[in-house]
Enzyme design. Structure first.
Site, short mmCIF file in Angstrom:
data_model
loop_
_atom_site.label_atom_id
_atom_site.label_comp_id
_atom_site.label_asym_id
_atom_site.label_seq_id
_atom_site.Cartn_x
_atom_site.Cartn_y
_atom_site.Cartn_z
N ASP A 36 -66.76 -23.37 -3.62
CA ASP A 36 -67.94 -22.72 -3.59
C ASP A 36 -68.75 -22.89 -4.96
O ASP A 36 -69.65 -22.17 -5.41
CB ASP A 36 -67.74 -21.28 -3.49
CG ASP A 36 -66.66 -20.77 -4.55
OD1 ASP A 36 -66.20 -21.40 -5.38
OD2 ASP A 36 -66.33 -19.46 -4.57
N HIS A 46 -64.65 -21.63 -7.54
CA HIS A 46 -63.37 -21.48 -7.33
C HIS A 46 -62.84 -22.83 -6.80
O HIS A 46 -63.14 -23.69 -5.96
CB HIS A 46 -63.10 -20.52 -6.44
CG HIS A 46 -63.64 -18.92 -7.16
ND1 HIS A 46 -64.82 -18.37 -6.80
CD2 HIS A 46 -63.10 -18.23 -7.85
CE1 HIS A 46 -64.85 -17.29 -7.23
NE2 HIS A 46 -63.77 -17.14 -8.18
N SER A 106 -60.30 -14.62 -11.68
CA SER A 106 -60.39 -14.93 -10.20
C SER A 106 -59.51 -16.32 -9.76
O SER A 106 -58.79 -16.45 -8.83
CB SER A 106 -61.47 -15.00 -9.42
OG SER A 106 -62.39 -15.94 -10.10
#
Lengths: 240, 240
Positions: free
Chosen positions: B187, B190, B15
């Site tokens: 967060d 990330h 991600s």
């Protein structure tokens, strides 16, 4: 080598397209929105007009015999006029009629069944050049940018393809005053993030209305989300 | 179809790579820097670990018999560990030794002459996972993220490829305190734009030192700048 992995959208244009990998630029916003669904291929060429782009486009877009090797271009945006609309003494100037003819040539290359570049699955959307602040960019004229923007709309109608009227959208956002264009054009010609946001929003609207199957919410992920993976991973999947 | 027009760099990862088309993200910054010189292909897959990425990579990177059709990948970045380093009860967890073995598999696919994906012109740079704020992201541990980061560095040394130590760069920027990681990780896991900026700067430094021919200032424009065009444009270049 990067294999044919997923479809692509191709952004053909001049500096306004080329510079749109910047933060808040059109290419950046599209790539973020279409992540995992479709690649964004930026074919923007600073300073180029519709005349000079033709030989470039003929290389950037695959010809029929080799198309099956390459990523399908599901959407082609064509965004010119900022340079074509130069004052006629400039090297970059392309007369209005020739400009229209060149845009039609680009569209025909992709949509004409007899063309070597014929690609029936490619949707085409034209984008009009933005208005110009001629006090900041001296070899451009506001009134001429509007003529070229109108020509883009005529070509789109004639060819039956979609169009994003960036000129009008930015002009209206600026309260129809040249001075307020600085809120959208950082140097009188090139868009800042706020200018790109307007064009991006209109492009997504146009896609939603005319080619809803290409909206980012309609295109499926090419590969499964991690929590939907079938986890029968072979011992050595690299060798598949 | 999008033809083979210019070289590409491929960003393989999870991600943290996938989301890097956002403003200030790694892919966005690279695409802006390498504009007109090299395309950026984002092959980031949210939630994936090194185990699940292998079958994806085997499709994303072309095999030898078809490589001549596709854009040459001049640089491959490989950025994993954020998911592999999950707590062992998680679905996403990959044991440390298996993680190293998988990274070596990816490198071998590209660099081993007997591999179907062998590509001698592709340079490989590994990137270590960033540190984790375990108070914000509950199934990760700071100490484990460091172990996986160390493993990436070991693999890079063993395989003789470059490495960007994102873990240490972000950790040091945060004054080596978990709490300050929020300045770089929105967060706890990330990266925000400031986190990506650190990794981008280190990646460009690593390219400068180890593969200077791939620095954006060293790669030539693939097509001429507009004011260097040979202007003997044929009458109908679209038909070339």
């Amino acid at each position: 080598m990067a294999a044919n992995f997923q479809d692509a959208m191709m952004l053909l244009g001049d500096s306004i397209t080329e510079f749109s990998w910047t933060e808040g630029g059109l290419a950046q916003k599209l790539a973020a929105a279409y992540s995992r669904r479709c690649d964004v291929v930026n074919r923007g060429f600073s300073g180029y007009n519709t005349e000079w782009i033709l030989p470039i486009f003929s290389k950037a877009f695959a010809k029929k015999p080799s198309q099956h090797w390459y990523p399908r271009v599901n959407l082609l945006t064509v965004w010119f006029g900022a340079n074509d609309a130069c004052i006629p003494s400039s090297h970059q100037y392309v007369p209005l009629e020739k400009f229209k003819q060149n845009l039609l040539s680009i569209i025909s290359m992709v949509r004409q069944p007899t063309s070597e570049w014929y690609s029936p699955s490619t949707r085409v959307i034209l984008i009009t050049p933005p208005p110009v602040n001629e006090k900041l960019w001296l070899d451009r004229r506001l009134v001429r940018s509007r003529e070229y923007a109108d020509a883009v709309k005529q070509v789109a109608q004639e060819a039956g393809v979609g169009v994003v009227d960036a000129w009008t959208a930015i002009w209206e956002s600026a309260g129809e005053t040249e001075e307020n264009l600085r809120d959208y054009l950082y140097d009188g010609l090139h868009l800042n993030a706020e200018g790109y946001r307007i064009v991006y929003d209109r492009l997504i609207e146009t896609i939603s209305m005319q080619h809803p199957e290409l909206h980012y919410d309609s295109l499926p992920y090419v590969h499964p989300k991690w929590d939907e993976l079938q986890l029968a991973v072979p011992e050595n999947p690299g060798q598949l």
